[in-house]
Write a protein that holds these residues in place. Structure first.
Motif, PDB file in Angstrom:
ATOM      1  N   ARG A 154       0.629  -0.936   0.053  1.00  0.00           N
ATOM      2  CA  ARG A 154       0.130  -0.025   0.128  1.00  0.00           C
ATOM      3  C   ARG A 154       1.129   1.520   0.116  1.00  0.00           C
ATOM      4  NH1 ARG A 154      -4.335   0.310   4.176  1.00  0.00           N
ATOM      5  NH2 ARG A 154      -3.098   1.247   5.568  1.00  0.00           N
ATOM      6  N   MET A 155       0.709   2.403  -1.252  1.00  0.00           N
ATOM      7  CA  MET A 155       1.701   3.305  -0.993  1.00  0.00           C
ATOM      8  C   MET A 155       0.652   4.894  -1.301  1.00  0.00           C
ATOM      9  SD  MET A 155       4.424   2.167  -3.382  1.00  0.00           S
ATOM     10  CE  MET A 155       5.857   0.416  -3.075  1.00  0.00           C
ATOM     11  N   ILE A 156       1.232   5.829  -1.590  1.00  0.00           N
ATOM     12  CA  ILE A 156       0.185   6.894  -2.209  1.00  0.00           C
ATOM     13  C   ILE A 156      -0.007   7.048  -3.157  1.00  0.00           C
ATOM     14  CG2 ILE A 156      -0.094   9.023  -1.094  1.00  0.00           C
ATOM     15  CD1 ILE A 156       0.235   8.637   1.959  1.00  0.00           C
ATOM     16  N   ASP A 157       1.607   7.256  -3.483  1.00  0.00           N
ATOM     17  CA  ASP A 157       2.097   7.369  -4.998  1.00  0.00           C
ATOM     18  C   ASP A 157       1.918   6.473  -5.108  1.00  0.00           C
ATOM     19  OD1 ASP A 157       1.089  10.851  -4.500  1.00  0.00           O
ATOM     20  OD2 ASP A 157       3.347  10.722  -3.491  1.00  0.00           O
ATOM     21  N   ASP A 167       5.438 -11.863  -5.946  1.00  0.00           N
ATOM     22  CA  ASP A 167       4.389 -12.043  -6.133  1.00  0.00           C
ATOM     23  C   ASP A 167       3.465 -10.952  -5.068  1.00  0.00           C
ATOM     24  OD1 ASP A 167       1.672 -13.192  -5.729  1.00  0.00           O
ATOM     25  OD2 ASP A 167       1.951 -14.621  -4.263  1.00  0.00           O
ATOM     26  N   PHE A 168       2.995 -10.157  -5.745  1.00  0.00           N
ATOM     27  CA  PHE A 168       2.536  -9.037  -4.721  1.00  0.00           C
ATOM     28  C   PHE A 168       0.984  -8.319  -5.683  1.00  0.00           C
ATOM     29  CE2 PHE A 168       5.419  -6.486  -7.885  1.00  0.00           C
ATOM     30  CZ  PHE A 168       4.770  -5.629  -8.202  1.00  0.00           C
ATOM     31  N   GLU A 169       0.581  -7.619  -5.139  1.00  0.00           N
ATOM     32  CA  GLU A 169      -0.513  -6.431  -5.463  1.00  0.00           C
ATOM     33  C   GLU A 169      -0.498  -5.393  -5.132  1.00  0.00           C
ATOM     34  OE1 GLU A 169      -4.976  -7.332  -4.475  1.00  0.00           O
ATOM     35  OE2 GLU A 169      -3.437  -9.275  -3.725  1.00  0.00           O
ATOM     36  N   LEU A 170      -0.337  -4.206  -6.004  1.00  0.00           N
ATOM     37  CA  LEU A 170      -0.021  -2.671  -5.311  1.00  0.00           C
ATOM     38  C   LEU A 170      -1.561  -2.149  -4.963  1.00  0.00           C
ATOM     39  CD1 LEU A 170       1.593  -0.108  -4.809  1.00  0.00           C
ATOM     40  CD2 LEU A 170       1.617   0.107  -7.840  1.00  0.00           C
ATOM     41  N   GLU A 171      -1.737  -1.667  -3.936  1.00  0.00           N
ATOM     42  CA  GLU A 171      -3.253  -0.331  -3.722  1.00  0.00           C
ATOM     43  C   GLU A 171      -2.174   0.513  -3.509  1.00  0.00           C
ATOM     44  OE1 GLU A 171      -6.440  -0.164  -2.352  1.00  0.00           O
ATOM     45  OE2 GLU A 171      -5.974  -2.016  -3.289  1.00  0.00           O
ATOM     46  N   LEU A 172      -3.325   1.856  -4.332  1.00  0.00           N
ATOM     47  CA  LEU A 172      -3.160   3.091  -3.912  1.00  0.00           C
ATOM     48  C   LEU A 172      -4.013   3.367  -3.140  1.00  0.00           C
ATOM     49  CD1 LEU A 172      -1.697   4.146  -7.719  1.00  0.00           C
ATOM     50  CD2 LEU A 172      -0.031   3.114  -5.596  1.00  0.00           C
ATOM     51  N   SER A 173      -4.018   4.104  -1.450  1.00  0.00           N
ATOM     52  CA  SER A 173      -4.880   4.416  -0.958  1.00  0.00           C
ATOM     53  C   SER A 173      -3.411   4.817   0.121  1.00  0.00           C
ATOM     54  CB  SER A 173      -5.638   3.761  -0.799  1.00  0.00           C
ATOM     55  OG  SER A 173      -5.652   2.288   0.488  1.00  0.00           O
ATOM     56  N   ARG A 174      -4.740   5.944   0.586  1.00  0.00           N
ATOM     57  CA  ARG A 174      -3.978   5.702   2.512  1.00  0.00           C
ATOM     58  C   ARG A 174      -4.736   5.153   3.335  1.00  0.00           C
ATOM     59  NH1 ARG A 174      -1.590  11.453   2.749  1.00  0.00           N
ATOM     60  NH2 ARG A 174      -1.995  12.049   1.301  1.00  0.00           N
ATOM     61  N   PRO A 175      -4.526   5.400   4.951  1.00  0.00           N
ATOM     62  CA  PRO A 175      -4.961   4.751   5.856  1.00  0.00           C
ATOM     63  C   PRO A 175      -6.186   4.862   6.308  1.00  0.00           C
ATOM     64  CG  PRO A 175      -2.999   5.220   5.607  1.00  0.00           C
ATOM     65  CD  PRO A 175      -3.061   5.351   5.176  1.00  0.00           C
ATOM     66  N   GLY A 176      -6.943   4.183   6.489  1.00  0.00           N
ATOM     67  CA  GLY A 176      -9.244   4.977   6.231  1.00  0.00           C
ATOM     68  C   GLY A 176      -9.016   4.462   8.477  1.00  0.00           C
ATOM     69  N   LYS A 177     -10.149   4.602   8.042  1.00  0.00           N
ATOM     70  CA  LYS A 177     -11.085   4.005   9.682  1.00  0.00           C
ATOM     71  C   LYS A 177     -10.874   2.864   9.915  1.00  0.00           C
ATOM     72  CE  LYS A 177     -13.929   8.143   8.891  1.00  0.00           C
ATOM     73  NZ  LYS A 177     -16.028   8.404   9.257  1.00  0.00           N
ATOM     74  N   VAL A 178     -11.000   2.486  11.432  1.00  0.00           N
ATOM     75  CA  VAL A 178     -10.930   1.435  11.983  1.00  0.00           C
ATOM     76  C   VAL A 178     -11.670   0.703  11.120  1.00  0.00           C
ATOM     77  CG1 VAL A 178     -11.115   0.099  13.253  1.00  0.00           C
ATOM     78  CG2 VAL A 178     -10.172   1.908  13.978  1.00  0.00           C
ATOM     79  N   SER A 201      -1.634   8.837  15.426  1.00  0.00           N
ATOM     80  CA  SER A 201      -2.887   8.203  15.092  1.00  0.00           C
ATOM     81  C   SER A 201      -3.304   8.245  13.479  1.00  0.00           C
ATOM     82  CB  SER A 201      -4.380   9.089  15.676  1.00  0.00           C
ATOM     83  OG  SER A 201      -4.393  10.702  15.110  1.00  0.00           O
ATOM     84  N   ALA A 202      -2.563   8.716  12.923  1.00  0.00           N
ATOM     85  CA  ALA A 202      -3.499   8.838  11.352  1.00  0.00           C
ATOM     86  C   ALA A 202      -2.833   6.930  10.565  1.00  0.00           C
ATOM     87  CB  ALA A 202      -2.388   9.648  10.282  1.00  0.00           C
ATOM     88  N   SER A 203      -2.122   6.736  11.187  1.00  0.00           N
ATOM     89  CA  SER A 203      -1.836   5.050  10.804  1.00  0.00           C
ATOM     90  C   SER A 203      -2.688   3.772  11.643  1.00  0.00           C
ATOM     91  CB  SER A 203      -0.215   5.145   9.991  1.00  0.00           C
ATOM     92  OG  SER A 203       0.184   5.311  11.548  1.00  0.00           O
ATOM     93  N   TYR A 204      -2.413   4.430  12.778  1.00  0.00           N
ATOM     94  CA  TYR A 204      -3.005   3.342  13.843  1.00  0.00           C
ATOM     95  C   TYR A 204      -4.117   2.408  13.269  1.00  0.00           C
ATOM     96  CZ  TYR A 204      -3.398   1.316  18.784  1.00  0.00           C
ATOM     97  OH  TYR A 204      -2.758   0.840  19.778  1.00  0.00           O
ATOM     98  N   THR A 205      -4.996   3.090  12.922  1.00  0.00           N
ATOM     99  CA  THR A 205      -6.026   2.174  12.473  1.00  0.00           C
ATOM    100  C   THR A 205      -5.560   1.052  12.281  1.00  0.00           C
ATOM    101  OG1 THR A 205      -6.248   3.398  10.508  1.00  0.00           O
ATOM    102  CG2 THR A 205      -7.550   4.342  12.229  1.00  0.00           C
ATOM    103  N   LYS A 206      -5.102   0.199  11.645  1.00  0.00           N
ATOM    104  CA  LYS A 206      -4.954  -0.517  11.037  1.00  0.00           C
ATOM    105  C   LYS A 206      -4.131  -2.221  12.231  1.00  0.00           C
ATOM    106  CE  LYS A 206       0.269   0.342   9.332  1.00  0.00           C
ATOM    107  NZ  LYS A 206      -0.076   1.618   9.629  1.00  0.00           N
ATOM    108  N   ILE A 207      -3.346  -1.107  12.967  1.00  0.00           N
ATOM    109  CA  ILE A 207      -3.509  -1.973  14.461  1.00  0.00           C
ATOM    110  C   ILE A 207      -4.242  -2.191  14.450  1.00  0.00           C
ATOM    111  CG2 ILE A 207      -1.556  -2.005  15.965  1.00  0.00           C
ATOM    112  CD1 ILE A 207      -0.278  -1.718  12.907  1.00  0.00           C
ATOM    113  N   LYS A 208      -5.195  -1.397  15.297  1.00  0.00           N
ATOM    114  CA  LYS A 208      -6.652  -1.450  15.370  1.00  0.00           C
ATOM    115  C   LYS A 208      -7.738  -2.985  15.015  1.00  0.00           C
ATOM    116  CE  LYS A 208     -10.413  -0.984  18.841  1.00  0.00           C
ATOM    117  NZ  LYS A 208     -11.280  -1.527  17.743  1.00  0.00           N
ATOM    118  N   ALA A 209      -7.210  -2.508  13.468  1.00  0.00           N
ATOM    119  CA  ALA A 209      -7.794  -3.391  12.380  1.00  0.00           C
ATOM    120  C   ALA A 209      -7.644  -4.914  12.665  1.00  0.00           C
ATOM    121  CB  ALA A 209      -8.697  -2.963  11.331  1.00  0.00           C
ATOM    122  N   ALA A 210      -6.133  -5.093  13.238  1.00  0.00           N
ATOM    123  CA  ALA A 210      -5.446  -6.490  12.919  1.00  0.00           C
ATOM    124  C   ALA A 210      -6.075  -7.072  14.706  1.00  0.00           C
ATOM    125  CB  ALA A 210      -3.740  -5.882  12.680  1.00  0.00           C
ATOM    126  N   ARG A 211      -5.576  -6.180  15.803  1.00  0.00           N
ATOM    127  CA  ARG A 211      -5.992  -5.829  17.441  1.00  0.00           C
ATOM    128  C   ARG A 211      -7.635  -7.134  17.054  1.00  0.00           C
ATOM    129  NH1 ARG A 211      -6.581  -1.675  20.249  1.00  0.00           N
ATOM    130  NH2 ARG A 211      -3.999  -1.642  19.597  1.00  0.00           N
TER     131      ARG A 211
END
Length: 252
Positions: A154-157, A167-178, A201-211
């Motif tokens: 996952r990248m912004i640009d 073996d990969f796929e590219l996702e162009l996006s920013r972190p979202g809500k939980v 806090s901006a990128s912590y949502t993925k950590i909360k989602a993983a939990r």
């Protein structure tokens, strides 16, 4: 407004908020960006983009611009510019403070494996894992030897050159809500996250989602940094600016 600028080494959300606050107080602010994000958010005050040319270049810039105060508000893993800042401060004797957001700490339910480097992160990934690589594009190449793993990058640009992964796929996006991160991790059938302990806090949502999903996380610890004057929030830095610039005015 003083003619002598405050120089903020930026690129973080905290740096942007600090620039807004200081400009609102009538300060002259120059925010310096590395230029890695193609379309950065608008910043208050003056903006310069690109490198300085090492510690010597930063030292020269501080002298030419008659900088009154240097604030290092770069990413916790941006060690090169932070090292250059310390050299420049020692050479110029300009007042200095680092704004660094606190690191994340595991909470009940987190399944973290803490590692000290990208290389350790690469080695810790189990075979046939489906991995979210939540890293900057300059940190992806180390994972190229893991052809037995499916990566979602996952990248912004978009990357300027093809990613060196098997073996990969590219996702162009920013972190979202939980809830957005939870849906994303589920949709991609991800079994593991690899990320750096950036804090904030901006990128912590993925950590909360993983939990919430019970997913493991390989967390790359922050690099050891030399001891320096560091504050953890914008308000404390603003108070420090008031004190320093008030002291400088009293001397003149």
């Amino acid at each position: 407004m003083s003619d002598r600028p405050i120089l903020i080494l930026g690129g973080t959300a905290e740096a942007s908020k600090l620039a807004t606050l200081l400009v609102a107080q009538g300060r002259r602010v120059i925010s310096s960006l590395a230029g890695r994000t193609r379309d950065p958010a608008k910043l208050e005050g003056e903006v310069r983009t690109g490198g300085f040319g090492g510690a010597r270049g930063l030292t020269g810039y501080i002298a030419r611009e008659n900088v009154s105060l240097l604030i290092d508000a770069t990413h916790p893993f941006a060690t090169q510019i932070s090292d250059n800042a310390l050299v420049a401060v020692a050479s110029t004797q300009v007042p200095f403070v680092r704004l660094e957001r606190p690191a994340w700490h595991p909470k009940p339910g987190d399944r973290w494996t803490s590692v000290a480097s990208l290389e350790e992160a690469v080695a810790a990934i189990p075979t046939r894992a489906r991995v979210l690589l939540a890293l900057g594009r300059q940190h992806i190449a180390s994972f190229s030897r893991r052809g037995d793993v499916h990566f979602v990058v996952r990248m912004i640009d978009p990357p300027e050159t093809p990613l060196d992964l098997v073996d990969f796929e590219l996702e162009l996006s920013r972190p979202g809500k939980v809830e957005d991160e939870t849906a994303f991790l589920t949709k991609k059938r991800l079994t593991l996250i690899v990320c750096r302990n950036s804090g904030g806090s901006a990128s912590y949502t993925k950590i909360k989602a993983a939990r919430d999903l019970g997913l493991p996380v390989i967390m790359i610890d922050r690099p050891h940094r030399p001891g320096t004057h560091t504050l953890i929030d914008i308000e404390s830095v603003s108070q420090f600016v008031d004190e320093i610039l008030g002291s400088l005015r009293a001397r003149t």
